[in-house]
Design an enzyme around this catalytic site. Sequence first.
Site, PDB file in Angstrom:
ATOM      1  CG  LEU A 120       6.112   4.006 -10.669  1.00 44.78           C
ATOM      2  CD1 LEU A 120       6.578   2.568 -10.819  1.00 44.78           C
ATOM      3  CD2 LEU A 120       4.798   4.194 -11.398  1.00 44.78           C
ATOM      4  N   GLY A 121       6.375   6.360  -6.713  1.00 46.78           N
ATOM      5  CA  GLY A 121       6.217   6.556  -5.273  1.00 46.78           C
ATOM      6  C   GLY A 121       7.573   6.666  -4.616  1.00 46.78           C
ATOM      7  CB  ALA A 122       9.412   8.553  -2.778  1.00 44.96           C
TER       8      ALA A 122
ATOM      9  CB  ALA B  52      11.327   4.272   4.786  1.00 47.36           C
TER      10      ALA B  52
ATOM     11  N   GLY C  39      13.482   4.425  -0.509  1.00 49.77           N
ATOM     12  CA  GLY C  39      13.987   5.101  -1.692  1.00 49.77           C
ATOM     13  C   GLY C  39      12.843   5.566  -2.560  1.00 49.77           C
ATOM     14  CB  SER C  40      12.457   7.655  -5.295  1.00 48.94           C
ATOM     15  OG  SER C  40      13.666   7.563  -6.000  1.00 48.94           O
TER      16      SER C  40
ATOM     17  CG  ASP D 191       5.970  -1.807   6.200  1.00 46.76           C
ATOM     18  OD1 ASP D 191       4.936  -1.451   6.816  1.00 46.76           O
ATOM     19  OD2 ASP D 191       6.666  -1.023   5.532  1.00 46.76           O
TER      20      ASP D 191
HETATM   21  N1  LIG Z   1       6.979  -3.011  -8.917  1.00 47.51           N
HETATM   22  C1  LIG Z   1       6.236  -1.929  -8.778  1.00 47.51           C
HETATM   23  N2  LIG Z   1       5.275  -1.646  -9.670  1.00 47.51           N
HETATM   24  C2  LIG Z   1       4.540  -0.529  -9.528  1.00 47.51           C
HETATM   25  N3  LIG Z   1       4.680   0.364  -8.530  1.00 47.51           N
HETATM   26  C3  LIG Z   1       5.613   0.135  -7.617  1.00 47.51           C
HETATM   27  C4  LIG Z   1       6.424  -1.030  -7.673  1.00 47.51           C
HETATM   28  N4  LIG Z   1       7.266  -1.000  -6.618  1.00 47.51           N
HETATM   29  C5  LIG Z   1       6.975   0.106  -5.930  1.00 47.51           C
HETATM   30  N5  LIG Z   1       5.993   0.798  -6.509  1.00 47.51           N
HETATM   31  C6  LIG Z   1       5.420   2.064  -6.041  1.00 47.51           C
HETATM   32  O1  LIG Z   1       6.391   2.776  -5.307  1.00 47.51           O
HETATM   33  C7  LIG Z   1       5.938   2.990  -3.959  1.00 47.51           C
HETATM   34  C8  LIG Z   1       7.112   2.901  -3.011  1.00 47.51           C
HETATM   35  O2  LIG Z   1       7.689   1.594  -3.116  1.00 47.51           O
HETATM   36  P1  LIG Z   1       8.300   0.852  -1.864  1.00 47.51           P
HETATM   37  O3  LIG Z   1       7.218   0.621  -0.867  1.00 47.51           O
HETATM   38  O4  LIG Z   1       9.071  -0.309  -2.310  1.00 47.51           O
HETATM   39  O5  LIG Z   1       9.273   1.984  -1.341  1.00 47.51           O
HETATM   40  P2  LIG Z   1       9.784   2.247   0.088  1.00 47.51           P
HETATM   41  O6  LIG Z   1      10.650   3.437  -0.047  1.00 47.51           O
HETATM   42  O7  LIG Z   1      10.410   1.040   0.643  1.00 47.51           O
HETATM   43  O8  LIG Z   1       8.465   2.561   0.886  1.00 47.51           O
HETATM   44  P3  LIG Z   1       8.121   2.336   2.412  1.00 47.51           P
HETATM   45  O9  LIG Z   1       7.961   3.698   2.936  1.00 47.51           O
HETATM   46  O10 LIG Z   1       6.831   1.570   2.399  1.00 47.51           O
HETATM   47  O11 LIG Z   1       9.214   1.612   3.076  1.00 47.51           O
HETATM   48  C9  LIG Z   1       4.872   1.943  -3.731  1.00 47.51           C
HETATM   49  O12 LIG Z   1       3.951   2.323  -2.756  1.00 47.51           O
HETATM   50  C10 LIG Z   1       4.260   1.858  -5.113  1.00 47.51           C
HETATM   51  O13 LIG Z   1       3.374   2.932  -5.301  1.00 47.51           O
END
Ligand SMILES: Nc1ncnc2c1ncn2[C@@H]1O[C@H](COP(=O)(O)OP(=O)(O)OP(=O)(O)O)[C@@H](O)[C@H]1O
Length: 773
Positions: free
Chosen positions: A408-410, A412, A414-415, A525
């Site tokens: 779904l995404g990654a 800072a 995690g993934s 954020d």
């Molecule tokens: N509950 C969810 N349902 C659907 N997609 C999600 C969900 N949680 C996260 N995602 C997807 O995963 C991506 C990364 O999630 P998240 O922002 O929690 O990660 P991060 O590693 O903390 O990112 P950041 O770089 O913003 O700190 C989000 O932008 C979104 O696309």
Amino acid sequence: MSSLTKLLQEKRKNESTSSVGAVQSRSSQVANPIAEEAEKSETDNALLGQSQFSSSFVTANSAHTATFGESFRDRERPAPLTIETRGGQFRSGPSPSGLTPGSHPNSHGRSKNIPSLSSNIPYSVPNSNAPGAGGVGTGSSGSNSTTIGNGFGATASGFGAGSSASSASSSYLESSGLMPHNVAAIDSNVIASPKVNNVDPRFVISKQKFQKVSQDNASNLYSNTASGSLPRSSSLSSQLGNLFLNKNGKEVSSNVNPSVPTHASQSRDIPNNSVSSATYGSSIPKPMRARQSSFYGSSRQPSGSYQDSFIGSPSSLHEHQPNQYMPRSRHSSIADLKRFFKKGQAQQLSGSPSTPPVSAGGNISSHTSNNSSLEPGSYSSNGDTIYTSTVSPTLPYSKRYAKTGENLGAGAGGSVKLVRRVQDSKVFAVKEFRTKFEHENKRDYVKKITSEYCIGTTLRHANIIETVEIVYDNNRILQVMEYCDYDLFAIVMSNKMSYEEICCCFKQILTGISYLHSMGLAHRDLKLDNCVINKDGIVKLIDFGAAAVFSYPFSKTLVESSGIVGSDPYLAPEVCIFSKYDPRPVDIWSAAIIFACMILKKFPWKIPKLKDNSFKLFCSGRNCDSLSALVVRTPQQPSDPPAYENVVSSEENSSKAATPPASAPEPSPSPAPASNNPVDPGNPNIGPQRLLHSLPEESQHIIGRMVDLAPACRASIDDIMRDSWIESIDMCDVVEEGFNIKIIQGANHKHTQVDQSEAHIAGLEKKKKKQNR
Ligand SMILES: Nc1ncnc2c1ncn2[C@@H]1O[C@H](COP(=O)(O)OP(=O)(O)OP(=O)(O)O)[C@@H](O)[C@H]1O
């Protein structure tokens, strides 16, 4: 009244008594250096009138999360910025060091002393506004301020009596009784434990008695009344640290007396803030750039010169380093964690896990769990599960969830991947926290995880993502969350959103913020990427890795945040100037930028620094010679002219601005600019009108207040929710009717849906890569 306020008022008085010509000439002297230079080089790329996405939106969506304060060296200060001397407190000009004399913990050996914002303006905690009542102590500068790092780490770094700045602020309130109307009085910003001179013998419990009571009550996790303070080693972050970071993999003996059910004693006797106080230091967090590019690859690189300051390598993001992170005995650690979380559930933030959630509509509980009869916060009999909001699982995580292989995404933190629950085929999003970077401070790493951990297991609101469980599986920490079908960013990128839909999403985001702020938490954020939306059109805030506590229950103490945390285009200006600041107005600013992005499909600027021409023009024409002076402004006196008296826009410039979606009200009609002179107050290219004239007229008032450069003047979340336009927005909502959860759809819009292949950032990135091939 503080000397600062006096100064400001005298300055304003002088200005208003001057002739127009004088004002103009002063403006020419003052604003021209900013505006003229900006005019010359400004290509007006920020607010071009395009209904398409400007490439700058995508490019500038290099929105990276800078957590834990990058170094002040890396995050250079705006060159023309002058931090003026306030009662001799500090002075910084465009000197080579760019900053103030004095030392700063993160000054890399250079002498810097970036002040706390609260040492310059009064601000405080909500619901404690009693003009004239109670002492008011704003943050004192430097080490006397209470700081918070990422997450829950509030620490009293000094208990000095207020500095001159803080006493000035206090007298400001006492003598004038005038509080900025968006803030309330606070008692102090120093967290101190109450002193106990002697203890009545009745309350002294012998060790033997204590142990007996402990054993008797071992099964009743909440009933123990034994006293004692949380040993440092059993603090949450310490537990996590032990759990994930013990290098030699040997069992580490816990400092917690095994015969004492620590959670029970802790839950009663440890004030929330003492946990953090014991755990985290007061200094500005160690410089570190956390966010890795996650959107469109290179397009989401950190902007400008900050690339150099990246420390973490993207490749290290998800690499497992088993050699380095051999956990200690899992069971021992997890048992400790479970105990802590049991306590944490009872105490963290709200004081009670059953604190009635504020509904998206503001009055009805809206726990989004499918089975509302299940008690949140329970712990499984399975050693892997640290927290679960549903029934205690007996099977290990890997047997209960099946991988779908979909990313779904990654970022800072995690993934995030999609998984399917074996039992009912329901899909969930699972965030696998990244492992610690080699260079990363263990405490910082643990704090970040702790933050998401605690928040995920505590908050209950329709507009906040629900954490279903947190699992330790195969040396990984996994956060299982409800799944939302779309990223708001992807929906905005589809360019199909109606104006009413945008307003609905905006109000839902505000409702989520309102809930967070009511809990004493700021997100820090907020950005499109951190909002997801489900098929029912319910928007949820995600990613609490940068969240900060600004107020503990029953406390009127404001806990300032520190560090440059957030994503460049969404950052509030004070974050880039002051070492410590109230995180609430920061969220408000970011929310306004989110709204502007949804309407304009691009960012108003890349970063709120004067080196960014768009931002420089936004700051220009305000009768002020420095950004820092604008940022420390306090609310105007009734006799003063209204804040945005010069908000005008022209046909010409509205046509240049991005065309709002089809059904959006027209931006306000405005006269043509009187001239092209950048200091002309009628010029819509400078000042707040630069942004506001591109937005629908009905939104301009409150958005203008949300992007007030001065946090003390910025609208609070309560002000915003009371705004007539916001109130009128028909918002999709979740309500609880008995055991049923009901979705109330807004009548005037439908929510856009996009194909799942491009519903999330990972999908968009994939598509982008394909196109580039
Ligand atoms: N509950 C969810 N349902 C659907 N997609 C999600 C969900 N949680 C996260 N995602 C997807 O995963 C991506 C990364 O999630 P998240 O922002 O929690 O990660 P991060 O590693 O903390 O990112 P950041 O770089 O913003 O700190 C989000 O932008 C979104 O696309």
